[in-house]
Scaffold this motif. Sequence first.
Motif, PDB file in Angstrom:
ATOM      1  N   LEU A   1       9.163  46.421  19.433  1.00 13.43           N
ATOM      2  CA  LEU A   1       9.200  47.593  20.285  1.00 13.43           C
ATOM      3  C   LEU A   1       7.729  47.907  20.566  1.00 13.43           C
ATOM      4  O   LEU A   1       6.923  47.929  19.629  1.00 13.43           O
ATOM      5  CB  LEU A   1       9.824  48.700  19.437  1.00 13.43           C
ATOM      6  N   VAL A   2       7.382  48.113  21.838  1.00 16.82           N
ATOM      7  CA  VAL A   2       5.977  48.380  22.168  1.00 16.82           C
ATOM      8  C   VAL A   2       5.910  49.778  22.801  1.00 16.82           C
ATOM      9  O   VAL A   2       6.461  50.006  23.880  1.00 16.82           O
ATOM     10  CB  VAL A   2       5.424  47.310  23.119  1.00 16.82           C
TER      11      VAL A   2
ATOM     12  N   SER B 299       4.423  53.819   8.827  1.00 23.40           N
ATOM     13  CA  SER B 299       4.039  52.956   7.701  1.00 23.40           C
ATOM     14  C   SER B 299       5.212  52.092   7.246  1.00 23.40           C
ATOM     15  O   SER B 299       5.065  50.885   7.078  1.00 23.40           O
ATOM     16  CB  SER B 299       3.555  53.793   6.516  1.00 23.40           C
ATOM     17  N   VAL B 300       6.393  52.722   7.030  1.00 25.77           N
ATOM     18  CA  VAL B 300       7.521  51.908   6.558  1.00 25.77           C
ATOM     19  C   VAL B 300       8.012  50.959   7.654  1.00 25.77           C
ATOM     20  O   VAL B 300       8.626  49.931   7.358  1.00 25.77           O
ATOM     21  CB  VAL B 300       8.697  52.753   5.982  1.00 25.77           C
ATOM     22  N   LEU B 301       7.714  51.283   8.904  1.00 28.40           N
ATOM     23  CA  LEU B 301       8.103  50.389  10.018  1.00 28.40           C
ATOM     24  C   LEU B 301       7.108  49.232  10.202  1.00 28.40           C
ATOM     25  O   LEU B 301       7.300  48.387  11.064  1.00 28.40           O
ATOM     26  CB  LEU B 301       8.187  51.186  11.331  1.00 28.40           C
TER      27      LEU B 301
ATOM     28  N   LYS C  75      11.306  45.220  15.620  1.00 32.31           N
ATOM     29  CA  LYS C  75      12.620  45.882  15.810  1.00 32.31           C
ATOM     30  C   LYS C  75      13.427  45.823  14.524  1.00 32.31           C
ATOM     31  O   LYS C  75      13.566  44.753  13.921  1.00 32.31           O
ATOM     32  CB  LYS C  75      13.409  45.136  16.880  1.00 32.31           C
ATOM     33  N   LEU C  76      13.987  46.957  14.131  1.00 31.24           N
ATOM     34  CA  LEU C  76      14.828  46.974  12.932  1.00 31.24           C
ATOM     35  C   LEU C  76      16.239  46.559  13.303  1.00 31.24           C
ATOM     36  O   LEU C  76      16.779  47.044  14.299  1.00 31.24           O
ATOM     37  CB  LEU C  76      14.925  48.405  12.382  1.00 31.24           C
TER      38      LEU C  76
ATOM     39  N   ASN D 128      15.416  54.939  19.630  1.00 32.39           N
ATOM     40  CA  ASN D 128      16.581  55.350  18.831  1.00 32.39           C
ATOM     41  C   ASN D 128      17.373  54.142  18.343  1.00 32.39           C
ATOM     42  O   ASN D 128      18.009  54.201  17.299  1.00 32.39           O
ATOM     43  CB  ASN D 128      17.468  56.307  19.627  1.00 32.39           C
ATOM     44  N   ARG D 129      17.317  53.052  19.088  1.00 33.85           N
ATOM     45  CA  ARG D 129      18.044  51.868  18.660  1.00 33.85           C
ATOM     46  C   ARG D 129      17.280  51.042  17.631  1.00 33.85           C
ATOM     47  O   ARG D 129      17.831  50.582  16.645  1.00 33.85           O
ATOM     48  CB  ARG D 129      18.338  51.018  19.897  1.00 33.85           C
ATOM     49  N   TYR D 130      15.980  50.848  17.858  1.00 35.91           N
ATOM     50  CA  TYR D 130      15.226  49.885  17.037  1.00 35.91           C
ATOM     51  C   TYR D 130      14.278  50.510  16.014  1.00 35.91           C
ATOM     52  O   TYR D 130      13.756  49.798  15.154  1.00 35.91           O
ATOM     53  CB  TYR D 130      14.427  48.947  17.944  1.00 35.91           C
ATOM     54  N   ALA D 131      14.025  51.795  16.125  1.00 36.54           N
ATOM     55  CA  ALA D 131      13.134  52.460  15.147  1.00 36.54           C
ATOM     56  C   ALA D 131      13.535  53.932  15.046  1.00 36.54           C
ATOM     57  O   ALA D 131      12.707  54.827  15.246  1.00 36.54           O
ATOM     58  CB  ALA D 131      11.673  52.319  15.587  1.00 36.54           C
ATOM     59  N   PRO D 132      14.828  54.199  14.733  1.00 32.94           N
ATOM     60  CA  PRO D 132      15.312  55.586  14.799  1.00 32.94           C
ATOM     61  C   PRO D 132      14.558  56.535  13.871  1.00 32.94           C
ATOM     62  O   PRO D 132      14.477  57.736  14.143  1.00 32.94           O
ATOM     63  CB  PRO D 132      16.796  55.462  14.405  1.00 32.94           C
TER      64      PRO D 132
END
Length: 288
Positions: A70-71, A130-132, A174-175, A88-92
Amino acid sequence: MLKFRNYVRVESEAAFKEAIASIEGPVVLLAGGSDVLVQAREDDRFRDHTALDIFGVEAWHQIVETEKDLVIGAIATHAMIADSPLVNRYAPILAEASLSVGSPQIRNHSTIGGNIANASPAADTLASLSVLEAELVILGEKGERKVALADIFEGPYRTNLSDRDVIVSVVIPKLPESVRYNYTKVGRRKALSISRMTIATLIETDREGVVTKFDMTLGATFPKPMTFPDISAMLVGKKPSSDDIRAVARALSDKIPEIAGIRASTRYKQPVCRRLAERILHELIGDE
Ligand SMILES: Cc1cc2nc3c(=O)[nH]c(=O)nc-3n(C[C@H](O)[C@H](O)[C@H](O)COP(=O)(O)OP(=O)(O)OC[C@H]3O[C@@H](n4cnc5c(N)ncnc54)[C@H](O)[C@@H]3O)c2cc1C
């Protein structure tokens, strides 16, 4: 009275590069201005600076996806990030953190790049970023470079960015949907509060309930953003018991005096951290 030597506004990356090359003396970048304008009113620190307003650079507002990442443009506002279907989809967890910043007015006109570069330990997006495992794309006089988020911080309100460096975008892997998350902000009041502590947690388990990914960190607590591989290792590969969860909550709260030293707030923060961390983990693991 605002005290800058000069004010220049740019609306494209090319104009930014030209301005940076031609401005003499120190520069202070102005994105949403919600930190800079407050600071400029407080004292004379920007009296010799040219304020270079980058809020109009359209390309740096955009939020896009690539195959893996995600950029997020660095001058995307907190409101844009909180509303973005891609975030909201990839880093909510970042969408939630952005939604917790200030008031609607502040969120509409303040940016993720400003939140990062201001380097306030109380900045609300830093624990989630940080956690992402966020990285920053920085455009400097010698061209673009990509660095890990944590690598720009030197301490409270201090980064190693030069006054000619601009964060162009924030890149986040992306998560997958299987990763569950929790973002908790502990403030003095619900609305408009400056964080006393934030907790960002990501966890993924397999079908048997064995943890395959785990990251938990605190914001508004340490001099700069931190992640804890030792704490992640306490749950990865396990089907966590209540004792494991209690041990993680204790280990996380023990980081507070270890890293930040013992302060007046430690007596308050440590038990709050312990209790919230336990509750968050039980909720995310779904064993309650
Ligand atoms: C009333 C009020 C409430 C607030 N509430 C919160 C809150 O709840 N949570 C929270 O985290 N913050 C809060 N803030 C602080 C502030 O709104 C945020 O830090 C915001 O994200 C800053 O973004 P900005 O675009 O306004 O930054 P600016 O003020 O424009 O810039 C901040 C700093 O970053 C630098 N900068 C800006 N953009 C870039 C870039 N792209 N590259 C390199 N350097 C850059 C600037 O030069 C400056 O040093 C609040 C502020 C106010 C006034």
